[in-house]
Enzyme design. Structure first.
Site, mmCIF file in Angstrom:
data_model
loop_
_atom_site.group_PDB
_atom_site.id
_atom_site.type_symbol
_atom_site.label_atom_id
_atom_site.label_comp_id
_atom_site.label_asym_id
_atom_site.label_seq_id
_atom_site.Cartn_x
_atom_site.Cartn_y
_atom_site.Cartn_z
ATOM 1 N N ASP A 81 0.847 -1.195 0.000
ATOM 2 C CA ASP A 81 0.000 0.000 0.000
ATOM 3 C C ASP A 81 0.888 1.253 0.000
ATOM 4 O O ASP A 81 1.839 1.345 0.788
ATOM 5 C CB ASP A 81 -0.868 -0.041 1.274
ATOM 6 N N ASP A 103 2.852 5.108 -5.455
ATOM 7 C CA ASP A 103 2.136 6.357 -5.203
ATOM 8 C C ASP A 103 3.042 7.532 -5.533
ATOM 9 O O ASP A 103 3.829 7.982 -4.712
ATOM 10 C CB ASP A 103 1.669 6.420 -3.750
ATOM 11 N N LYS A 183 -12.873 12.866 7.497
ATOM 12 C CA LYS A 183 -12.955 12.949 6.036
ATOM 13 C C LYS A 183 -13.807 14.110 5.564
ATOM 14 O O LYS A 183 -13.512 14.739 4.577
ATOM 15 C CB LYS A 183 -13.531 11.651 5.476
ATOM 16 N N GLY A 211 -9.088 5.704 1.287
ATOM 17 C CA GLY A 211 -9.801 6.524 2.269
ATOM 18 C C GLY A 211 -11.258 6.125 2.416
ATOM 19 O O GLY A 211 -12.133 6.986 2.492
ATOM 20 N N ASN A 253 -10.245 0.462 0.088
ATOM 21 C CA ASN A 253 -9.208 0.424 1.136
ATOM 22 C C ASN A 253 -9.746 0.864 2.502
ATOM 23 O O ASN A 253 -10.263 1.989 2.637
ATOM 24 C CB ASN A 253 -8.071 1.380 0.763
ATOM 25 N N THR A 256 -8.400 2.867 8.787
ATOM 26 C CA THR A 256 -8.794 3.637 9.974
ATOM 27 C C THR A 256 -9.859 2.919 10.814
ATOM 28 O O THR A 256 -9.754 2.872 12.048
ATOM 29 C CB THR A 256 -9.318 5.028 9.527
HETATM 30 O O1 G3H Z 1 -3.213 5.197 3.505
HETATM 31 C C1 G3H Z 1 -2.524 4.892 4.456
HETATM 32 C C2 G3H Z 1 -2.875 3.690 5.249
HETATM 33 O O2 G3H Z 1 -3.950 3.974 6.105
HETATM 34 C C3 G3H Z 1 -1.674 3.152 5.956
HETATM 35 O O3 G3H Z 1 -1.360 3.887 7.089
HETATM 36 O O4 G3H Z 1 1.013 4.397 6.651
HETATM 37 O O5 G3H Z 1 0.053 4.650 8.947
HETATM 38 O O6 G3H Z 1 0.420 2.375 7.961
HETATM 39 P P1 G3H Z 1 0.136 3.829 7.698
HETATM 40 P P1 13P Z 2 -8.841 4.970 5.596
HETATM 41 O O1 13P Z 2 -7.978 5.921 6.359
HETATM 42 O O2 13P Z 2 -10.142 5.597 5.209
HETATM 43 O O3 13P Z 2 -9.046 3.683 6.297
HETATM 44 O O4 13P Z 2 -8.099 4.646 4.199
HETATM 45 C C1 13P Z 2 -7.120 3.633 4.130
HETATM 46 C C2 13P Z 2 -6.372 3.639 2.865
HETATM 47 O O5 13P Z 2 -6.716 4.289 1.900
HETATM 48 C C3 13P Z 2 -5.179 2.793 2.809
HETATM 49 O O6 13P Z 2 -4.469 2.954 1.620
HETATM 50 ZN ZN ZN Z 3 -4.567 4.944 0.826
#
Ligand code: G3H
Ligand code: 13P
Ligand code: ZN
Length: 316
Positions: A81, A103, A183, A211, A253, A256
């Site tokens: 990710d 990304d 959000k 998100g 995805n 959160t």
């Molecule tokens: O988009 C980001 C994901 O929620 C991953 O979060 O980079 O804190 O593991 P992190």
């Molecule tokens: P959330 O913060 O909405 O869970 O999104 C997660 C995400 O996009 C991970 O790539």
């Molecule tokens: Zn993301």
């Protein structure tokens, strides 16, 4: 069974979305696998750069491979990710990942294309697929900070051009969502007109929604009642998942929301039992609650109940 991400997308396209869940530890992995088996859903397990450093990438790989043995029925893909270029190459070389996300959405269009294309060439040589991102989500990403007011939705014509030039296999589009627990300030939501316009130009091409956490209000209230301070947290309306899936959003995805489940369970547990210090008791509660949460999300995404049909389609 670990499968190619594109096999999951081929089965899901236009019908349902595959939940892509971020994991960082053993409890999340156990809850995720159990929730997906309980709901008979395929899924994507995704590892961020932060997760790979927090839990150690080898440890995560070993835990996922072991979960695969504990839950032999599971069908899932392993995905990086929000990768930077170097991390993408590392994951491609490792032979463990089904797909990577590059990304470079913070770079200008031409540079985003060039970086993505380099990753696509390396990944395709190893049979791995690539998710790229175009447009900017609001909120905070791992190595990019974007103000909500600067967030810009993905332009459909640019999306078409980007996919053609970069050769990416799926595209994360900015369609109104953002990362994290805050959000929306009002009644905003997914920009369906934008998703539709992108799908019209890229029919059959898998789109990805980042998100996507819903930030359940009962969860937020319970966290706040147990000492938390999450004021004004708001997420995506879960009733919008399936309509988005019908427009080609194959991957949704969610990170959160899982963190909120963890925080609620642990805050409530230690508030009620201030003298307790055996972390296994709340750990067990969390695994069960996270499994329930995952199963409920799979129902909303339409992926629940798709496991056997997917298994059959993989045989042919
Ligand atoms: O988009 C980001 C994901 O929620 C991953 O979060 O980079 O804190 O593991 P992190
Ligand atoms: P959330 O913060 O909405 O869970 O999104 C997660 C995400 O996009 C991970 O790539
Ligand atoms: Zn993301």
């Amino acid at each position: 069974m670990i499968v190619a991400t594109k096999q999951l997308f081929a089965h899901a396209y236009g019908k349902y979305a595959v939940g892509a869940y971020n994991i960082n530890n053993l409890e999340q992995i156990m809850g995720l696998f159990k929730g997906c088996i309980d709901s008979q859903a395929p899924f994507i397990i995704q590892l961020s750069k932060g997760a790979r450093s927090y839990a150690n990438k080898q440890m995560l790989e070993a835990m996922i491979r072991t979960a695969e043995e504990i839950f032999p029925e599971a069908i899932f893909a392993v995905h990086l990710d929000h990768g930077d270029e170097q991390t993408c190459y590392e994951c491609i070389e490792s032979g463990f990942y089904s797909s990577v996300m590059i990304d470079a959405s913070h770079s200008p269009f031409e540079e985003n294309v060039a970086i993505t294309k380099r990753v696509v060439d390396a990944a395709h040589a190893k049979g791995i697929s690539v998710e790229a991102e175009l447009g900017m989500l609001g909120g905070v990403e791992e190595h990019v900070q974007v103000d909500e007011k600067n967030a810009c939705l993905t332009d459909p014509d640019e999306a078409l051009e980007f996919v053609k030039q970069s050769g990416c296999d799926s595209l994360a589009c900015a369609i109104g969502t953002s990362h994290g627990a805050y959000k929306f300030s009002g009644g905003q939501g997914i920009h369906f007109d934008r998703v539709k316009a992108i799908q019209d130009l890229l029919p059959g091409f898998p789109l990805v929604m980042h998100g996507s956490s819903s930030v359940p209000q009962d969860e937020v209230e319970r966290i706040n009642a147990a000492g938390g301070e999450l004021k004004g947290a708001k997420g995506v309306d879960t009733a919008q998942y399936l309509p988005a899936a019908k427009l080609g959003v194959c991957k949704v995805n969610i990170d959160t929301d899982g963190r909120l489940v963890w925080t609620r369970v642990h805050r409530e547990f230690f508030k009620e039992q201030p003298g307790n210090f055996d972390f296994r008791t709340p750990g067990k509660i969390f695994m069960a609650e996270y499994a329930k949460f995952i199963a409920s999300r799979n129902e909303l995404l339409g992926s629940a109940g798709e496991l056997e049909s997917l298994r059959e389609s993989l045989k042919g």
